[in-house]
Design an enzyme around this catalytic site. Sequence first.
Site, mmCIF file in Angstrom:
data_model
loop_
_atom_site.group_PDB
_atom_site.id
_atom_site.type_symbol
_atom_site.label_atom_id
_atom_site.label_comp_id
_atom_site.label_asym_id
_atom_site.label_seq_id
_atom_site.Cartn_x
_atom_site.Cartn_y
_atom_site.Cartn_z
ATOM 1 C CE LYS B 84 -6.972 17.614 -12.141
ATOM 2 N NZ LYS B 84 -6.662 18.515 -11.000
ATOM 3 C CB SER B 162 -9.170 21.505 -11.413
ATOM 4 O OG SER B 162 -7.930 20.985 -10.938
ATOM 5 C CB SER B 186 -7.333 20.985 -7.673
ATOM 6 O OG SER B 186 -7.584 22.202 -8.314
#
Lengths: 95, 497
Positions: B84, B162, B186
């Site tokens: 990420k 996210s 997330s």
Amino acid sequence: MDLTRRRLAQWAVALFAAPHALAALPPPVATAVKLPFTLHPDQLPIYKKELAGQAREAASLRRFPLGYGYEPDFVFSALPARPARRRRGHSGTPA
Amino acid sequence: MSRLPESTAFLGLAELGRGLRRREFTSLELTGFYLDRLRRIGPRLNAVVTLTADLAREQAHRADAEIAAGRWRGPLHGIPYGAKDLLDTAGIRTTWGAAPFRHRVPRENATVVERLQDAGAVLVAKLAMIELAGGGDYNMAGAAFTGPARNPWDPARWTGGSSSGPGAAVAAGLVGFAIGSETWGSIVNPSTWCGIAGLRPTYGRVSRAGAMALSWTMDKLGPMARRVRDLGWVLAALAGPDARDSSALPRRFRTPRYPARLEGLRLGYFPPEALPAGNPVREPYRRALALLRRLGATMLATALPDLPYGAAASLILDAEGASAFEPLIASPELQSLPDPTQIAGLAAGAHIPAVDYLRAFRFRRAAQAAFSTYLAGFDALVHPAESGLPPLADVPFDQQEKHHPIARRPPSHPPKPRRQPRNYQLGGAGNLLGLPAVAVNMGFAMPPASATEATPHPLPVGLEIVAAPLAEARLLQIAAAFEAAAGWYRHHPQVGA
């Protein structure tokens, strides 16, 4: 005075959601409530909604009694509590 | 063009590692194979921020040399993965998914990146995310400068967030595994909606040094993968103390053995009837509970202690997020974020009184004590990871709620606590209290027909398993037994060759 200014900013926006509200306030108050950031007019209603949500959350926490006295470890509350002894079942460790 | 068949893209780490050790393919070939897929399929899904091709080839070449010399480092050796884009990579931009930081180039690697390098893994891509990991709340999948991440099962739908890029990339077979982060939902949310497995470790299990800070007391880093066992191997490489992060616990993690049955385990569950009739998750959840019972688990209906977890989590997250991004909030660049909800939300967080923030902290300690007693009655809790299906990617979430009852607000800011059924506060409770969780696919559900979608696709639904702090091994055992018996992991999205 900083705290007052911040709270006034919250009240002003909460009371007068309209973007022109701050400009409509008498000059000394308008100066005092100058926000520490820039929001566009269409963002103010969302901002007001967020503040209202925070107020609701804070109110729901106030209903939980915490009382008085030392809580010497509350500042470490992010770290996991020691697990309570389990009554039965797998150990969960490599087996 | 790679000689590897497309099916290679969807293999788990055990099969990929076996292929490398038996010289069926090299790490360099596997890396080229995934880089090719990232280039061709990644843009369609808005899953990638930066390809790290040069670094990847260098790491793969080293892995091949070591494996050929008999120096096998373990199950991640030679395996390509994605991170990420909030994990620092030395000399490679790390954007936090947000336009104001799109040219940010850190000088050092995050600790997790270092540890994966030590394990011999190969970094192929920095993956897309909701900007600032959703700090301040958000109302659109497009709250990312890379655009809305698209779900490999139906590109008209969102991946969840996210950790949107990791979810899409793992599900679409663009990487071997990925690292995501969770402050509130997330990892669990995109793992669920992309039909993969995800692990949110106990707070403090994994060092966050070199990761973007959103909430110092709630941020966690963890793996996302196609198989539950893969999560354990990655966690074993990541966990442990770190001089750069004093919150990292001095505990290593060893992967457990995986029994096929669950006899002797007591699993608390929330009755499916709590979900409204017609809810698309209700029937898969009911079948999942029946399967856990057939596997030998003792299933105990339960209800969470009635405490304001969500309110406390929300106040802490919003206040810490406003502090973490205070310079941005005070700067004109705040207005370069595409989502007005996030702009206003970040600004509002700056007004949380200190007394409310501290009350949330004091409440958290009291809630931990209460929850510890409650959890002592169970080996784990199970419940639907999400009570709805992924919303459309190109329509603001609040506009879908009126017309698409299955859509829901993003996990960083779920409905206010008083509107939530008590048991669906487990996401808030688990993150507030630092509890570990595993998300695993529990099947597929069809969205209701809508005017905006010509051809609805079946969409993944997930089971979340939560346990006491540091009980990741038990969570993985339960999830792996369920995964093997259910067999949903055999299904993959059709993303094109």
